[in-house]
Design a protein around this motif. Sequence first.
Motif, short mmCIF file in Angstrom:
data_model
loop_
_atom_site.label_atom_id
_atom_site.label_comp_id
_atom_site.label_asym_id
_atom_site.label_seq_id
_atom_site.Cartn_x
_atom_site.Cartn_y
_atom_site.Cartn_z
N LYS A 296 -5.34 9.58 -3.06
CA LYS A 296 -4.30 8.79 -3.70
C LYS A 296 -2.99 9.57 -3.72
CE LYS A 296 -3.25 6.48 -8.07
NZ LYS A 296 -3.74 6.19 -9.42
N SER A 297 -3.05 10.88 -3.94
CA SER A 297 -1.83 11.70 -3.97
C SER A 297 -1.15 11.71 -2.60
CB SER A 297 -2.16 13.13 -4.40
OG SER A 297 -3.09 13.72 -3.52
N THR A 298 -1.93 11.72 -1.53
CA THR A 298 -1.35 11.67 -0.17
C THR A 298 -0.62 10.34 0.04
OG1 THR A 298 -3.10 13.08 0.71
CG2 THR A 298 -1.90 11.73 2.30
N LEU A 299 -1.25 9.25 -0.37
CA LEU A 299 -0.64 7.94 -0.24
C LEU A 299 0.64 7.85 -1.07
CD1 LEU A 299 -0.65 5.08 0.85
CD2 LEU A 299 -2.24 4.45 -0.99
N SER A 300 0.60 8.38 -2.27
CA SER A 300 1.79 8.37 -3.13
C SER A 300 2.94 9.14 -2.49
CB SER A 300 1.43 8.98 -4.49
OG SER A 300 2.56 8.99 -5.33
N GLN A 301 2.63 10.30 -1.89
CA GLN A 301 3.67 11.08 -1.20
C GLN A 301 4.26 10.30 -0.03
OE1 GLN A 301 1.56 14.66 -0.17
NE2 GLN A 301 2.30 15.75 -1.98
N LEU A 302 3.41 9.61 0.74
CA LEU A 302 3.91 8.82 1.87
C LEU A 302 4.84 7.72 1.40
CD1 LEU A 302 0.71 8.42 4.06
CD2 LEU A 302 2.64 9.94 4.43
N GLU A 303 4.44 7.04 0.35
CA GLU A 303 5.26 5.95 -0.16
C GLU A 303 6.59 6.44 -0.72
OE1 GLU A 303 3.32 3.20 -2.74
OE2 GLU A 303 2.01 2.45 -1.14
N SER A 304 6.62 7.65 -1.24
CA SER A 304 7.87 8.18 -1.79
C SER A 304 8.74 8.83 -0.72
CB SER A 304 7.57 9.20 -2.89
OG SER A 304 7.01 10.38 -2.34
N GLY A 305 8.21 8.93 0.50
CA GLY A 305 8.98 9.52 1.59
C GLY A 305 8.90 11.02 1.66
N SER A 306 8.02 11.64 0.86
CA SER A 306 7.94 13.10 0.87
C SER A 306 6.76 13.61 1.69
CB SER A 306 7.83 13.64 -0.56
OG SER A 306 6.66 13.15 -1.19
N GLY A 307 5.93 12.72 2.22
CA GLY A 307 4.78 13.13 3.02
C GLY A 307 5.10 13.13 4.50
N ASN A 308 4.29 13.85 5.27
CA ASN A 308 4.42 13.90 6.72
C ASN A 308 3.05 13.57 7.30
OD1 ASN A 308 5.36 14.30 9.28
ND2 ASN A 308 5.30 16.53 9.17
N PRO A 309 2.76 12.27 7.48
CA PRO A 309 1.39 11.87 7.84
C PRO A 309 1.03 12.20 9.28
CG PRO A 309 2.83 9.99 7.95
CD PRO A 309 3.65 11.13 7.40
N SER A 310 -0.25 12.47 9.49
CA SER A 310 -0.78 12.62 10.85
C SER A 310 -1.02 11.24 11.42
CB SER A 310 -2.08 13.41 10.83
OG SER A 310 -3.10 12.64 10.19
N VAL A 311 -1.22 11.18 12.73
CA VAL A 311 -1.53 9.91 13.37
C VAL A 311 -2.84 9.35 12.83
CG1 VAL A 311 -2.67 10.90 15.41
CG2 VAL A 311 -1.52 8.72 15.61
N GLU A 312 -3.80 10.22 12.48
CA GLU A 312 -5.08 9.75 11.95
C GLU A 312 -4.89 9.04 10.61
OE1 GLU A 312 -5.98 13.03 14.82
OE2 GLU A 312 -4.58 12.88 13.17
N ILE A 313 -4.05 9.57 9.74
CA ILE A 313 -3.80 8.93 8.44
C ILE A 313 -3.11 7.59 8.64
CG2 ILE A 313 -2.42 9.08 6.32
CD1 ILE A 313 -3.17 12.06 6.22
N LEU A 314 -2.13 7.54 9.52
CA LEU A 314 -1.43 6.27 9.76
C LEU A 314 -2.36 5.21 10.35
CD1 LEU A 314 2.00 7.63 10.95
CD2 LEU A 314 1.49 6.46 8.80
N TRP A 315 -3.24 5.61 11.28
CA TRP A 315 -4.21 4.65 11.83
C TRP A 315 -5.12 4.13 10.73
CZ3 TRP A 315 -2.99 2.24 15.85
CH2 TRP A 315 -2.46 2.85 16.98
N ALA A 316 -5.61 5.04 9.87
CA ALA A 316 -6.50 4.62 8.79
C ALA A 316 -5.79 3.63 7.86
CB ALA A 316 -6.98 5.84 7.99
N LEU A 317 -4.52 3.88 7.56
CA LEU A 317 -3.77 2.94 6.72
C LEU A 317 -3.57 1.60 7.41
CD1 LEU A 317 -1.17 5.41 5.19
CD2 LEU A 317 -2.92 4.12 3.94
N GLY A 318 -3.27 1.62 8.71
CA GLY A 318 -3.10 0.37 9.45
C GLY A 318 -4.36 -0.47 9.44
N VAL A 319 -5.51 0.18 9.65
CA VAL A 319 -6.79 -0.54 9.63
C VAL A 319 -7.05 -1.07 8.22
CG1 VAL A 319 -9.30 -0.27 9.85
CG2 VAL A 319 -7.77 0.68 11.61
N ALA A 320 -6.83 -0.24 7.20
CA ALA A 320 -7.08 -0.66 5.82
C ALA A 320 -6.19 -1.83 5.40
CB ALA A 320 -6.88 0.52 4.87
N LEU A 321 -4.96 -1.87 5.93
CA LEU A 321 -4.02 -2.94 5.59
C LEU A 321 -4.10 -4.12 6.56
CD1 LEU A 321 -0.98 -0.66 4.74
CD2 LEU A 321 -2.13 -2.22 3.14
N ASP A 322 -4.89 -3.95 7.63
CA ASP A 322 -5.02 -4.97 8.68
C ASP A 322 -3.66 -5.30 9.31
OD1 ASP A 322 -6.43 -6.67 10.38
OD2 ASP A 322 -6.12 -8.40 9.06
#
Length: 173
Positions: free
Chosen positions: A25-51
Motif C-alpha cells: 500500500k505504501s508503494t501505491l501511495s508513493q506512486l499516486e503522490s508522484g514520489s515513486g519510481n515504479p518498475s515495469v513489473e509494478i506498472l503491469w501489475a497495476l494495469g492488470v488489477a485495474l483492467d
Amino acid sequence: MSVRRERERSGLSLTALARRAGIAKSTLSQLESGSGNPSVEILWALGVALDVPFSRLVDPPKPDVRVIRAGEGPVMYSEHAAYAATLLASCPPHARRDVYRIAAQPGEPRTSQPHMPGTVEHVVLGTGRALVGPVDHPVELGPGDYVTYPGDALHIFRALEPGTSAVIVMEHV
C-alpha cells in the motif's frame, strides 16, 4: 502518472488496489503522490488489477502529430533484466493497442506475467537476436523477423546479442 485517476474511476480504495495488484500500500501511495519510481513489473501489475492497458497509467495526452526521437519518450526499466520499454503510442479511448520500442542486453530475460485476457503481442526485431514468446516455447528472432503470441500467458524477451532492439505492438481485446 495516472494511477490515482484510474483507481478512482474503478471505485477501488488504495488498500483494495494494492491487494489486487500484489504490491505494498505504501508503494501505491508513493506512486499516486508522484514520489515513486515504479518498475515495469509494478506498472503491469497495476494495469492488470485495474483492467486497463499499461499505457493508460503512464502516457500523457498527446498532440495530433507527435514525433519521438530515438532516446526520447517515457522509459520503464525491468527490475530483473537488462530491458527497457519506451512507450511510443497508446490507444485513444475505445481502441486497444499500444506500441513500444524495446532495448535489451544479454543476461536475465524479461519475463512478463500474463496481461489482461485476450491480449496479443506482435514483435518485430530491429537489431540483434532474441528469444521471444511464450515461456515454454519462445522463438529465436533475427533482424526483421516477426512473431505474434498470446500476451495473456507467461512470456519472455531474452536478448541473445548486445544492442538488441525491437518494436512490440500490444493489442488489448
